[in-house]
Write an enzyme that holds these catalytic residues in place. Sequence first.
Site, short mmCIF file in Angstrom:
data_model
loop_
_atom_site.label_atom_id
_atom_site.label_comp_id
_atom_site.label_asym_id
_atom_site.label_seq_id
_atom_site.Cartn_x
_atom_site.Cartn_y
_atom_site.Cartn_z
N ASP A 494 0.98 -1.22 -0.04
CA ASP A 494 0.00 0.23 0.29
C ASP A 494 0.91 1.07 -0.27
O ASP A 494 0.62 2.39 -0.53
CB ASP A 494 -0.77 0.04 1.20
CG ASP A 494 -1.86 -0.95 1.32
OD1 ASP A 494 -1.63 -2.00 0.70
OD2 ASP A 494 -3.09 -1.08 1.69
N GLU A 574 -5.03 -5.50 -6.50
CA GLU A 574 -5.90 -6.22 -5.59
C GLU A 574 -7.25 -5.58 -5.67
O GLU A 574 -7.58 -4.48 -5.20
CB GLU A 574 -5.13 -6.30 -4.18
CG GLU A 574 -4.85 -4.86 -3.50
CD GLU A 574 -4.47 -4.84 -2.20
OE1 GLU A 574 -3.27 -5.67 -1.92
OE2 GLU A 574 -4.93 -4.45 -1.28
#
Length: 955
Positions: A494, A574
């Site tokens: 992230d 994702e």
Amino acid sequence: MRLPARGATALVSIFATAQAASRAVATLPITDAGDAAAIPAWDVQSTAKITQDPAALSKAGFVLTTSTSWHHASVSRCTVMGCLLAAGVYNDSDLFYSENLATIDKTQFKVPWLYRSEFTLPAPHSNTNTTGAGSTHYLLETNGITSRADIYLNGHQVADKVTQSGAYGGHVYDVTAAVITGGSLSNNSNSSGNAIVVRAYPTNYLQDFGVGFVDWNPYPPDNGTGVWRDITVRQTGSVAIEAFRVTTNGTAGPVTVQATVRNLEKAATVSVLAEAVVSRDDGSATVSSTLPTTIQLAPGQATQVSLAVNVASPAVWWPRQWGEQPLYRAQLKVSTSSSITSASSLSDTATRSFGFRQVTATVSAADDILFSINGRPFQVLGGGYTSDMFLRWDAARFEAHALYTLDMGLNTIRLEGKMEQPELYAIADRLGLMVLPGWECCDKWEAWSYNDDLPAPTAIWSDADYATANASMRHEAAMQQSHPSILGFLVGSDYWPDDRATAIYQDALAAAGWQAPVVASAAKTGYSKALGPGGMKMPGPYDWVPPNYWYDITDAASVTDDARYGAAFGFGSEQGAGGGTPTLSSLQRFLSVTDLEDLWKAPNKGLYHMSTAASSFHNRSIFNTALWQRYGAPTSLDDYLLKTQMADYEATRAMFEGFTANWGKQGAVSTDFSSTARPATGVVYWMLNGAWPALHWALFDYYLHPAGAYYGVQAAVGRSENVVYDYVRRSVVLVNRSLNQTGVRTVRAELISAADGKVLANVTTDTKEKTLTTTPNSGRTVLSSIPGITTLTDVGLLRLTLLDGNVYSGKVISRNVYWLPAGGHVDTLNWDASSWYDTPVSTYTSLKSLSTLPVANVSVAVSQKEVNNSTSWEVHLENNSPTPAVFISLNLVDSASHDVVPVVWSDNYVTLFPHEALTVTVRALGPALGMAGSTEGAAVQVIGRNVAKATVNLK
Ligand SMILES: *[C@@H]1O[C@H](CO)[C@@H](O)[C@H](O)[C@H]1NC(C)=O
Ligand SMILES: *[C@@H]1O[C@H](CO)[C@@H](O)[C@H](O)[C@H]1NC(C)=O
Ligand SMILES: *[C@@H]1O[C@H](CO)[C@@H](O)[C@H](O)[C@H]1NC(C)=O
Ligand SMILES: *[C@@H]1O[C@H](CO)[C@@H](O)[C@H](O)[C@H]1NC(C)=O
């Protein structure tokens, strides 16, 4: 038997009464230089119970009298919970049932745990010499111990928790001075064996480098603490090989075999000879290369050796969808005598498997990454893989996961901090499955000051943490570097590593001979200057979105489409529609009767088998609201579960089809990737599988039973050529994901009314476009509209068929059936209200009339078929009614009516048009994988939306 809810006291008594069956003792089969073996079993116990000093405990025979209070795990690697499961203290069918896991006392894992094992080492062969050159050395190799550990051997401390830190921190310790060879273990305290003790410290995911689960599922009670990877003892002569690596020149020769060689002697200078041998993995086609001169190494000195081996016309390794997986083997041998070929002079040897393949990546001006394999643009279609919650490794089980991934038509698994065991990469190489490993988000691994999403109180990296990150990267890079299945490494998920961490990672990867792309992060949060933009997006969705979501972008997808978040452009690292509800047979293994009722009677309730209570995914509200609106309020658990399967199928198919449709359609995809067009270059479904029996985020369930989500993906990408319905444009896209399948094709689109089977449209490209040819590695629109869709008065069924050749004689390459609402309408998305996990729907379409279709009469016949020595069956379905037979599920069961898993069906959850016949094949994978208790199946259970339940015996 189920674990009743009970407190800590009761569980402690289980510990006290669990008797260790035997002590962890073994003879390691190590006699020659280069031999290595893992410590095969462990006795474990909490430091709250064992008060002796670990140095004293690490003496063979020392604890014989108290050994019965240790838990014996006959496995070489296990977290503390994994060991306790292996020792029978817990069992997972109880732990995973309902909310039992929450009742485990976690405070017992707040203290260090001890791992202990005794082993003998046979006297070394021939070149034994304890006084200098030619002497025998022993190395203790770790591959990561969570969260950190002190290691003792025969009363000596070998490592402390500062060095031996991190789940991926692998180290090599020279234990020559501590080992005892030639001894035997006996039941007295004068034993001449060796004893090793590992004191593993507790893990806090925010303070330590562990293997965590973020918001995916409840955490294992021990946070994965312990010796989760092998500890190996290796024998060498005076000179040892370190940092062994094998690189190719793309798909060509020469092969470069490199390593650091170190003189382990404290006083003697040695002369070293080196030879590299390359062959096919079956040992054939051997080629070798030898160092032209000997190298002199002073005591303790190390140097680099590099040998080029010429392999003429190497066989090229391809991902499964594009070709074969030829593998090679490279061996390096070092010797301290004048002859490299003399076995007695061998000092060390190392071997690794590799393949000739090249992966490159380009990031476009629009910040989208495009991977290419062997020079061909490669659209990544993947799933996010997770380890088992207790990090238990089972090679056959992983292979089933890999075969499922490929059977669905996917080509990649992403490992977010779940780098598992070395065997994973060997299986992926053999099967042609690409692997995209990388570090995990949202905890210690990304604890840099600018990470705004870190939960408090995560400790920002200290100097020692950078050292742990360095050891971790070096170890994982060394383990993975030569594997042709490696697609790249994501040094951030992230967030991106800071400049200091980036430099550490880049140096470590380079030193390991890394040849695949290195990507700064899986999101567009930022990047270090040294790596540049990563080209991956992570804007969600992670929860249900309607099928049109993926297609709702401009025709020439452009930079402004960023406001369309996860839609089918660029590279989604994702994302997905969240689904993956297991079928009843699996649900009953982990849900109580009340839990099952909650599924359909309490649609907004937080559920333990979803993500954690702290997560946005603790309940099924978004999925259920859509299901109630679109498919109608469920009338029973069975009705709810059937509707979930339809919703999951519809959702996963649409995402993958959307990406494949927008691969070539949005501008030509070539390795020169500089235009502003934004083709869909890849997508990773969140997730492939669950770490435990979960209610969402998986394409097949924990018990390996595939259902709607799985067959939706298979319908989308399970065949290398497909025809796809674009929900937004109401057009048909021809997709060809092969490398070289060309020729004439016909696409036929037929639309009927679901309720009465009335034909509303029947169009073929034969009449529209006389010579439709297909282009490899592309997607393009072949029918811009289908008459009848916009005038549908209620649910219609659209069947798209792709034929090889013309409409009269062409063989069916793929068929794909869609259920569409009145008017061909789509759900209305409120893009502006998107969150990081969802884009809300303001108006839902209705598919409710699917629940009131007339019953269809489907006959089922079965015949046996033999393929590759494993039994497969053909199941012939025929709809004898003038109306369609919708969403027919086929389930292979054994003689006790239990699901046969793992299983592959060529097609499933099929919808048959009036009087249509279809043959599908099925095969149980368990017997070929040698899975315990597996059978080939005894019967097929059949049921559909409007098809009565039936069971057909196979014999
Ligand atoms: C053992 O070491 C000594 C001292 O370095 C050396 O002279 C001798 O050749 C070695 N023996 C063997 C068998 O390698
Ligand atoms: C596991 O890690 C979490 C932080 O992610 C921490 O709150 C918890 O206390 C840890 N559990 C144990 C048993 O140490
Ligand atoms: C690597 O392969 C290319 C052809 O792909 C060739 O031109 C080059 O000479 C090779 N490099 C070496 C060091 O052999
Ligand atoms: C198609 O490509 C594969 C993989 O490169 C190759 O093995 C096969 O021979 C090719 N087939 C044709 C017809 O070119």
